[in-house]
Design a protein around this motif. Sequence first.
Motif, PDB file in Angstrom:
ATOM      1  N   VAL A 117       2.350  41.714  19.093  1.00 33.14           N
ATOM      2  CA  VAL A 117       3.540  40.932  19.431  1.00 33.14           C
ATOM      3  C   VAL A 117       4.243  41.600  20.609  1.00 33.14           C
ATOM      4  CG1 VAL A 117       5.755  40.026  18.630  1.00 33.14           C
ATOM      5  CG2 VAL A 117       3.824  40.181  17.038  1.00 33.14           C
ATOM      6  N   LEU A 118       4.455  40.846  21.662  1.00 35.74           N
ATOM      7  CA  LEU A 118       5.209  41.311  22.814  1.00 35.74           C
ATOM      8  C   LEU A 118       6.690  41.138  22.507  1.00 35.74           C
ATOM      9  CD1 LEU A 118       5.478  42.204  25.785  1.00 35.74           C
ATOM     10  CD2 LEU A 118       5.114  39.805  26.437  1.00 35.74           C
ATOM     11  N   MET A 158       9.347  38.434  32.901  1.00 37.09           N
ATOM     12  CA  MET A 158       8.701  38.335  31.588  1.00 37.09           C
ATOM     13  C   MET A 158       7.237  37.917  31.725  1.00 37.09           C
ATOM     14  SD  MET A 158      11.606  36.639  29.117  1.00 37.09           S
ATOM     15  CE  MET A 158      12.803  37.697  28.295  1.00 37.09           C
ATOM     16  N   GLN A 159       6.972  37.006  32.632  1.00 41.70           N
ATOM     17  CA  GLN A 159       5.592  36.577  32.850  1.00 41.70           C
ATOM     18  C   GLN A 159       4.734  37.734  33.370  1.00 41.70           C
ATOM     19  OE1 GLN A 159       6.475  33.270  35.474  1.00 41.70           O
ATOM     20  NE2 GLN A 159       5.956  31.757  33.898  1.00 41.70           N
ATOM     21  N   ALA A 160       5.307  38.558  34.216  1.00 43.24           N
ATOM     22  CA  ALA A 160       4.572  39.702  34.750  1.00 43.24           C
ATOM     23  C   ALA A 160       4.244  40.714  33.653  1.00 43.24           C
ATOM     24  CB  ALA A 160       5.374  40.367  35.866  1.00 43.24           C
ATOM     25  N   VAL A 161       5.217  40.950  32.768  1.00 46.10           N
ATOM     26  CA  VAL A 161       4.981  41.866  31.642  1.00 46.10           C
ATOM     27  C   VAL A 161       3.894  41.313  30.726  1.00 46.10           C
ATOM     28  CG1 VAL A 161       6.002  42.873  29.563  1.00 46.10           C
ATOM     29  CG2 VAL A 161       7.300  42.840  31.698  1.00 46.10           C
ATOM     30  N   LYS A 162       3.993  40.013  30.427  1.00 44.40           N
ATOM     31  CA  LYS A 162       2.976  39.386  29.575  1.00 44.40           C
ATOM     32  C   LYS A 162       1.588  39.502  30.197  1.00 44.40           C
ATOM     33  CE  LYS A 162       1.083  35.034  28.161  1.00 44.40           C
ATOM     34  NZ  LYS A 162       0.787  33.707  28.711  1.00 44.40           N
ATOM     35  N   LYS A 163       1.487  39.241  31.469  1.00 41.96           N
ATOM     36  CA  LYS A 163       0.187  39.306  32.161  1.00 41.96           C
ATOM     37  C   LYS A 163      -0.396  40.703  32.079  1.00 41.96           C
ATOM     38  CE  LYS A 163      -2.035  38.385  36.609  1.00 41.96           C
ATOM     39  NZ  LYS A 163      -1.837  37.940  38.019  1.00 41.96           N
ATOM     40  N   LYS A 164       0.447  41.716  32.219  1.00 41.72           N
ATOM     41  CA  LYS A 164      -0.022  43.102  32.160  1.00 41.72           C
ATOM     42  C   LYS A 164      -0.599  43.422  30.775  1.00 41.72           C
ATOM     43  CE  LYS A 164       2.893  46.455  31.485  1.00 41.72           C
ATOM     44  NZ  LYS A 164       3.949  47.502  31.634  1.00 41.72           N
ATOM     45  N   PHE A 165       0.123  43.039  29.714  1.00 40.69           N
ATOM     46  CA  PHE A 165      -0.334  43.362  28.364  1.00 40.69           C
ATOM     47  C   PHE A 165      -1.552  42.538  27.957  1.00 40.69           C
ATOM     48  CE2 PHE A 165       4.070  45.058  27.546  1.00 40.69           C
ATOM     49  CZ  PHE A 165       3.653  46.363  27.329  1.00 40.69           C
ATOM     50  N   GLU A 166      -1.660  41.331  28.488  1.00 36.85           N
ATOM     51  CA  GLU A 166      -2.807  40.479  28.140  1.00 36.85           C
ATOM     52  C   GLU A 166      -4.137  41.070  28.610  1.00 36.85           C
ATOM     53  OE1 GLU A 166      -1.604  35.803  27.792  1.00 36.85           O
ATOM     54  OE2 GLU A 166      -1.763  36.662  29.808  1.00 36.85           O
ATOM     55  N   GLU A 167      -4.075  41.983  29.552  1.00 42.89           N
ATOM     56  CA  GLU A 167      -5.309  42.588  30.052  1.00 42.89           C
ATOM     57  C   GLU A 167      -5.962  43.487  29.019  1.00 42.89           C
ATOM     58  OE1 GLU A 167      -4.195  44.588  33.609  1.00 42.89           O
ATOM     59  OE2 GLU A 167      -3.810  42.735  34.744  1.00 42.89           O
ATOM     60  N   THR A 168      -5.157  44.002  28.067  1.00 41.84           N
ATOM     61  CA  THR A 168      -5.696  44.961  27.087  1.00 41.84           C
ATOM     62  C   THR A 168      -5.474  44.550  25.636  1.00 41.84           C
ATOM     63  OG1 THR A 168      -3.629  46.232  27.295  1.00 41.84           O
ATOM     64  CG2 THR A 168      -5.508  46.940  28.641  1.00 41.84           C
ATOM     65  N   HIS A 169      -4.681  43.504  25.389  1.00 38.21           N
ATOM     66  CA  HIS A 169      -4.366  43.111  24.017  1.00 38.21           C
ATOM     67  C   HIS A 169      -4.376  41.593  23.865  1.00 38.21           C
ATOM     68  CE1 HIS A 169      -2.602  47.175  24.312  1.00 38.21           C
ATOM     69  NE2 HIS A 169      -2.835  47.253  23.019  1.00 38.21           N
ATOM     70  N   ILE A 170      -4.637  41.151  22.642  1.00 37.14           N
ATOM     71  CA  ILE A 170      -4.506  39.741  22.297  1.00 37.14           C
ATOM     72  C   ILE A 170      -3.096  39.542  21.754  1.00 37.14           C
ATOM     73  CG2 ILE A 170      -5.326  37.864  20.832  1.00 37.14           C
ATOM     74  CD1 ILE A 170      -8.054  39.239  20.797  1.00 37.14           C
ATOM     75  N   LEU A 171      -2.305  38.728  22.408  1.00 38.76           N
ATOM     76  CA  LEU A 171      -0.908  38.521  22.024  1.00 38.76           C
ATOM     77  C   LEU A 171      -0.782  37.318  21.097  1.00 38.76           C
ATOM     78  CD1 LEU A 171       0.831  39.086  25.483  1.00 38.76           C
ATOM     79  CD2 LEU A 171       0.332  40.761  23.697  1.00 38.76           C
ATOM     80  N   SER A 172      -0.056  37.524  19.979  1.00 40.29           N
ATOM     81  CA  SER A 172       0.165  36.427  19.037  1.00 40.29           C
ATOM     82  C   SER A 172       1.492  35.730  19.273  1.00 40.29           C
ATOM     83  CB  SER A 172       0.107  36.935  17.602  1.00 40.29           C
ATOM     84  OG  SER A 172       1.086  37.943  17.380  1.00 40.29           O
ATOM     85  N   GLY A 173       2.384  36.354  20.032  1.00 32.58           N
ATOM     86  CA  GLY A 173       3.666  35.734  20.298  1.00 32.58           C
ATOM     87  C   GLY A 173       4.635  36.678  20.988  1.00 32.58           C
ATOM     88  N   LEU A 216       5.729  31.073  28.944  1.00 33.15           N
ATOM     89  CA  LEU A 216       4.873  32.177  28.518  1.00 33.15           C
ATOM     90  C   LEU A 216       3.614  31.717  27.790  1.00 33.15           C
ATOM     91  CD1 LEU A 216       7.697  34.588  27.290  1.00 33.15           C
ATOM     92  CD2 LEU A 216       6.438  34.698  29.451  1.00 33.15           C
ATOM     93  N   GLY A 217       3.588  30.467  27.356  1.00 35.58           N
ATOM     94  CA  GLY A 217       2.409  29.934  26.697  1.00 35.58           C
ATOM     95  C   GLY A 217       2.119  30.545  25.349  1.00 35.58           C
ATOM     96  N   LEU A 218       3.168  31.029  24.670  1.00 39.36           N
ATOM     97  CA  LEU A 218       3.031  31.657  23.355  1.00 39.36           C
ATOM     98  C   LEU A 218       4.216  31.253  22.475  1.00 39.36           C
ATOM     99  CD1 LEU A 218       2.115  35.307  24.419  1.00 39.36           C
ATOM    100  CD2 LEU A 218       0.598  33.740  23.189  1.00 39.36           C
ATOM    101  N   PRO A 219       4.062  31.360  21.144  1.00 39.41           N
ATOM    102  CA  PRO A 219       5.226  31.153  20.272  1.00 39.41           C
ATOM    103  C   PRO A 219       6.303  32.190  20.592  1.00 39.41           C
ATOM    104  CG  PRO A 219       3.191  31.167  18.999  1.00 39.41           C
ATOM    105  CD  PRO A 219       2.833  31.632  20.383  1.00 39.41           C
TER     106      PRO A 219
END
Length: 288
Positions: free
Chosen positions: A3-4, A42-57, A95-98
């Motif tokens: 979870v981000l 926020m989109q930039a932070v999400k993009k960074k974490f998506e490179e190494t983790h599967i985000l659920s929300g 963000l394309g997430l819950p």
Amino acid sequence: MSVLCFDIGGSAVKYGLFHNENLIEQAKFTTPVNWELMVAEMQAVKKKFEETHILSGVAISSPGAVNQVTGMIDGASAVPYIHHFEINKALENALGLPVTIENDANCSGLAEVAFGVAKNEDSALFIVLGTGVGGCLIIDNKVHHGHQLHGGEFGYMLLDGERSFSELGSAVNMARRYNEVMLTDLSGEEVFAAAVAGDEVALKEVEKFYHYLALGIYNLQHAFDPACIVIGGGVSAKADLVAEVNHRIQAIKATVEIATLTPDVRVCQYHNDANLLGAVVNFKQLQK
């Protein structure tokens, strides 16, 4: 799945990743000056974490009166552009997430109930001492938001018939009163130190602070009867805070013959991480 989480503040937005029951990779960025820049960050932070983790929300801690039914943030704060529109829906689209959002003081309380000093308690009341007094009431692990989303706004209580808990029970306002008399610019911590050194004005203001903080806690215990009352905010780091408050509570009880309840006063375990952790707790509760 991770979870981000974001904690929106007036000067900075903290963020991190809740992964394997731990908060990792924490960082922050300066609070943007407008909504478009906030979304971009926020989109930039999400993009960074998506490179190494599967985000659920995405779990967010925010100032203001968060309405989880309408998906809007009512009231006002130091970040004016997050208020009075369907921010929840806007962020989910961006963000394309819950996305879940909860008030920052409520998040702080949720963190202590889930992981901290109030863990396993059926009810807990939180007092956050900052510039004023905020807080929340948690019953059966859920925040009591109140009919008008003002559950936990303890700072509005009048403690001497005219002045509020925020005015009388805050170390920031204690320092302000001292500085008005002494024409200085001391912090709350410095006023406490001056009192220890024997400064008569400081001693008077520190005693007033402890008395009204204890009075507020005494009243809240009898109003809600929680299992414990937890103090957060910068002053919670003061080593003798609980002992000083308990001493004043006993003095108050001695003047009220029928008073039998003694609050279980504790200080928070989580400080800088509380809002992020509580935002995740809220996310998990709402996603069930």
